[in-house]
Design a protein around this motif. Structure first.
Motif, mmCIF file in Angstrom:
data_model
loop_
_atom_site.group_PDB
_atom_site.id
_atom_site.type_symbol
_atom_site.label_atom_id
_atom_site.label_comp_id
_atom_site.label_asym_id
_atom_site.label_seq_id
_atom_site.Cartn_x
_atom_site.Cartn_y
_atom_site.Cartn_z
ATOM 1 N N ALA A 81 57.737 49.454 28.666
ATOM 2 C CA ALA A 81 58.862 49.946 28.511
ATOM 3 C C ALA A 81 58.791 51.321 28.854
ATOM 4 N N HIS A 82 59.501 51.571 30.336
ATOM 5 C CA HIS A 82 59.334 53.005 30.658
ATOM 6 C C HIS A 82 60.643 53.769 30.227
ATOM 7 N N VAL A 83 60.275 54.751 29.245
ATOM 8 C CA VAL A 83 61.266 55.673 28.818
ATOM 9 C C VAL A 83 61.720 56.857 29.711
ATOM 10 N N VAL A 84 62.764 57.024 30.182
ATOM 11 C CA VAL A 84 63.109 57.951 30.941
ATOM 12 C C VAL A 84 64.468 58.870 30.408
ATOM 13 N N ARG A 85 64.111 60.267 30.422
ATOM 14 C CA ARG A 85 64.942 60.993 29.739
ATOM 15 C C ARG A 85 65.997 61.456 30.790
ATOM 16 N N VAL A 86 67.422 61.159 30.062
ATOM 17 C CA VAL A 86 68.600 61.603 31.158
ATOM 18 C C VAL A 86 69.313 62.809 30.725
ATOM 19 N N PHE A 87 69.429 63.086 29.407
ATOM 20 C CA PHE A 87 70.013 64.375 29.034
ATOM 21 C C PHE A 87 69.336 65.587 29.140
ATOM 22 N N GLN A 88 70.006 66.475 29.261
ATOM 23 C CA GLN A 88 69.349 68.187 29.588
ATOM 24 C C GLN A 88 69.378 68.615 28.227
ATOM 25 N N ASP A 89 68.113 69.228 27.842
ATOM 26 C CA ASP A 89 67.979 70.094 26.552
ATOM 27 C C ASP A 89 67.276 71.288 26.913
ATOM 28 N N PHE A 124 58.699 45.377 34.007
ATOM 29 C CA PHE A 124 59.218 46.604 33.463
ATOM 30 C C PHE A 124 60.425 46.701 32.836
ATOM 31 N N ILE A 125 60.684 47.391 31.740
ATOM 32 C CA ILE A 125 62.009 47.591 31.273
ATOM 33 C C ILE A 125 62.163 48.962 31.245
ATOM 34 N N TYR A 126 63.378 49.454 31.744
ATOM 35 C CA TYR A 126 63.640 50.892 31.937
ATOM 36 C C TYR A 126 64.568 51.174 30.568
ATOM 37 N N VAL A 127 64.037 52.204 29.984
ATOM 38 C CA VAL A 127 64.645 52.435 28.794
ATOM 39 C C VAL A 127 65.314 53.874 28.792
ATOM 40 N N PHE A 128 66.597 54.251 29.026
ATOM 41 C CA PHE A 128 67.110 55.635 29.561
ATOM 42 C C PHE A 128 67.432 56.317 27.942
ATOM 43 N N ASN A 129 66.832 57.323 27.787
ATOM 44 C CA ASN A 129 66.745 58.176 26.504
ATOM 45 C C ASN A 129 68.161 58.893 26.688
ATOM 46 N N VAL A 130 69.436 58.635 26.274
ATOM 47 C CA VAL A 130 70.526 59.508 26.359
ATOM 48 C C VAL A 130 71.188 60.275 25.461
ATOM 49 N N SER A 176 65.130 44.701 40.326
ATOM 50 C CA SER A 176 65.638 43.589 39.374
ATOM 51 C C SER A 176 65.313 43.766 38.093
ATOM 52 N N SER A 177 64.472 44.901 37.926
ATOM 53 C CA SER A 177 64.130 45.137 36.197
ATOM 54 C C SER A 177 65.304 45.335 35.466
ATOM 55 N N PRO A 178 65.417 44.962 34.214
ATOM 56 C CA PRO A 178 66.570 45.345 33.451
ATOM 57 C C PRO A 178 66.314 46.801 32.682
ATOM 58 N N HIS A 179 67.526 47.284 32.294
ATOM 59 C CA HIS A 179 67.598 48.655 31.682
ATOM 60 C C HIS A 179 68.514 48.516 30.606
ATOM 61 N N ILE A 180 68.087 49.541 29.561
ATOM 62 C CA ILE A 180 69.181 49.661 28.536
ATOM 63 C C ILE A 180 69.059 51.313 28.075
ATOM 64 N N ALA A 181 70.246 51.780 27.685
ATOM 65 C CA ALA A 181 70.365 53.074 27.370
ATOM 66 C C ALA A 181 70.110 53.066 25.875
ATOM 67 N N ILE A 182 69.442 53.984 25.335
ATOM 68 C CA ILE A 182 69.264 54.295 23.858
ATOM 69 C C ILE A 182 69.138 55.678 23.691
ATOM 70 N N LEU A 203 66.560 49.019 18.483
ATOM 71 C CA LEU A 203 65.360 47.734 18.324
ATOM 72 C C LEU A 203 65.821 46.502 18.777
ATOM 73 N N ASN A 204 67.037 46.190 18.280
ATOM 74 C CA ASN A 204 67.577 44.690 18.693
ATOM 75 C C ASN A 204 67.455 44.666 20.259
ATOM 76 N N GLN A 205 68.350 45.656 20.805
ATOM 77 C CA GLN A 205 68.221 45.627 22.359
ATOM 78 C C GLN A 205 66.850 45.500 22.993
ATOM 79 N N LEU A 206 65.978 46.324 22.500
ATOM 80 C CA LEU A 206 64.562 46.255 23.378
ATOM 81 C C LEU A 206 64.036 45.101 23.264
ATOM 82 N N ILE A 207 64.068 44.506 21.724
ATOM 83 C CA ILE A 207 63.357 43.153 21.617
ATOM 84 C C ILE A 207 63.983 42.024 22.355
#
Length: 358
Positions: A101-109, A200-206, A227-233, A263-267
């Motif tokens: 699960a590759h966590v990628v930060r999208v938001f700016q801070d 790979f599952i790409y998890v975009f931290n939004v 073709s890898s799935p992605h979710i926004a969390i 959690l449900n989305q990732l599982i």
């Protein structure tokens, strides 16, 4: 079997915050790179309403969920494959997981320290993938050195393996991750545990605003995912949700427009990515969820319980969990014809309730 997901990404993209929220486990979280050195491990029960309905139906004394193991691996940086940021050690931890699960930060801070100055999802993905590719090339290179000697000695199969690994290395050098590789030879040769061969599952931290505005990756970023799935969390929202009661969670989720927790989305995505499903056993003593590969035969499903159930398999009584609840009892289900006796060739369906005969 259980699912083991490694959470990776650059430092300070929200990995440990997300891990803590998902597992409700205390972990070190700080605003500086490499706060996590040794991987944190958390075992989480798979949320499944079917399990609890079956348990209530059977008045079971014990209810056992399927589980997912999350591994929070320390942040990787550019140069990790050469040891930057203790990268070699961290890369080794990734070999032990089933999916990444590759966590990628999208938001700016501006208040959260980053290795790079701006949140750039595409660049972040490229950095991590480049390091994984370099590590795989190192692994292949070492194996090719051994194979050269074996080819000269005329060892059976060594020439074919050498050609295959050389082709794999050529693909990696062009940025081709092995989980999307068109080569079909995987499994023919010794498992090198290539990092890029893992799903790979790409998890975009939004941010909360991005969640409410239904953020999705733009064309260029989406193309990079292949073709890898992605979710926004939102790791921040998930962290807040983890501290609330069930009623408070529902109310908060409605207020921010979330219909399903992270959690449900990732599982769920992990199960889909690895081709897994669930069957159940139920009775007065225990109701349990079992994880098996899609397409498993009845004897293969029995192996999840004990090897004897596969080796000594005779037959199995099988019924859909919904049909069992509708019938109200095993006896009534058999009268209705919804409880069936199946043999070795039967392919298990997700949600089947099974009683094995050995």
């Amino acid at each position: 079997m259980s699912l083991k997901i490694g959470i990776v990404g650059l430092p300070n993209v929200g990995k440990s915050t997300l891990f803590k929220a998902l597992t409700k486990k205390k972990v070190d979280i700080a605003n500086y790179p490499f706060c996590t050195i040794e991987p944190n491990v958390g075992v989480v029960e798979v949320p499944d309403a079917r399990l609890w309905k079956l348990s209530e139906f059977s008045k079971s004394k014990k209810t056992v969920s399927a589980v997912v193991e999350f591994v929070d691996i320390a942040g990787l940086v550019k140069g990790a494959a050469e040891g930057e940021g203790l990268g070699n050690k961290f890369l080794t931890h990734i070999k032990e997981v089933d999916a990444i699960a590759h966590v990628v930060r999208v938001f700016q801070d501006k208040d959260i320290i980053r290795v790079s100055q701006e949140a750039n999802p595409l660049s972040d993905i490229e950095v991590i993938e480049y390091e994984l590719i370099l590590k795989d090339l190192e692994t292949i290179s070492k194996r090719l050195e051994t194979l050269q000697k074996e080819v000269k000695a005329g060892k059976k199969g060594s020439a074919e393996e050498f050609a295959y690994l050389q082709k794999t290395a050529d693909g990696l050098k062009t940025g081709q991750l092995q989980h999307s590789n068109i080569l079909q030879n995987v499994g023919m040769f010794p498992d090198l545990q290539l990092l890029t061969a893992k799903p790979f599952i790409y998890v975009f931290n939004v941010s909360e605003d991005q969640i409410q505005n239904k953020w999705s990756p733009e064309v260029e970023l989406k193309a990079a995912l292949g073709s890898s799935p992605h979710i926004a969390i939102s790791a921040k929202i998930e962290s807040e949700l983890s501290e609330l009661s069930e009623d408070e969670r529902k109310e908060f989720m409605e207020s921010v427009g979330i219909h399903e927790g992270g959690l449900n989305q990732l599982i769920r995505t992990g199960y889909q990515t690895l081709g897994l499903m669930t069957f159940f056993t139920t009775g007065e003593d225990e109701t349990r969820a079992w994880t098996i590969p899609l397409g498993s035969s009845a004897p293969r499903a029995g192996r999840a319980i004990h090897s004897d159930f596969e080796e000594k398999f005779i037959r199995a009584d099988v019924i859909s969990w919904q049909k069992l609840l509708e019938a109200g009892s095993w006896a009534r289900a058999r009268e209705l014809g919804t409880l069936r006796t199946e043999g070795k060739e039967y392919i298990i369906k997700d949600g089947d309730v099974i009683e094995f005969k050995i």
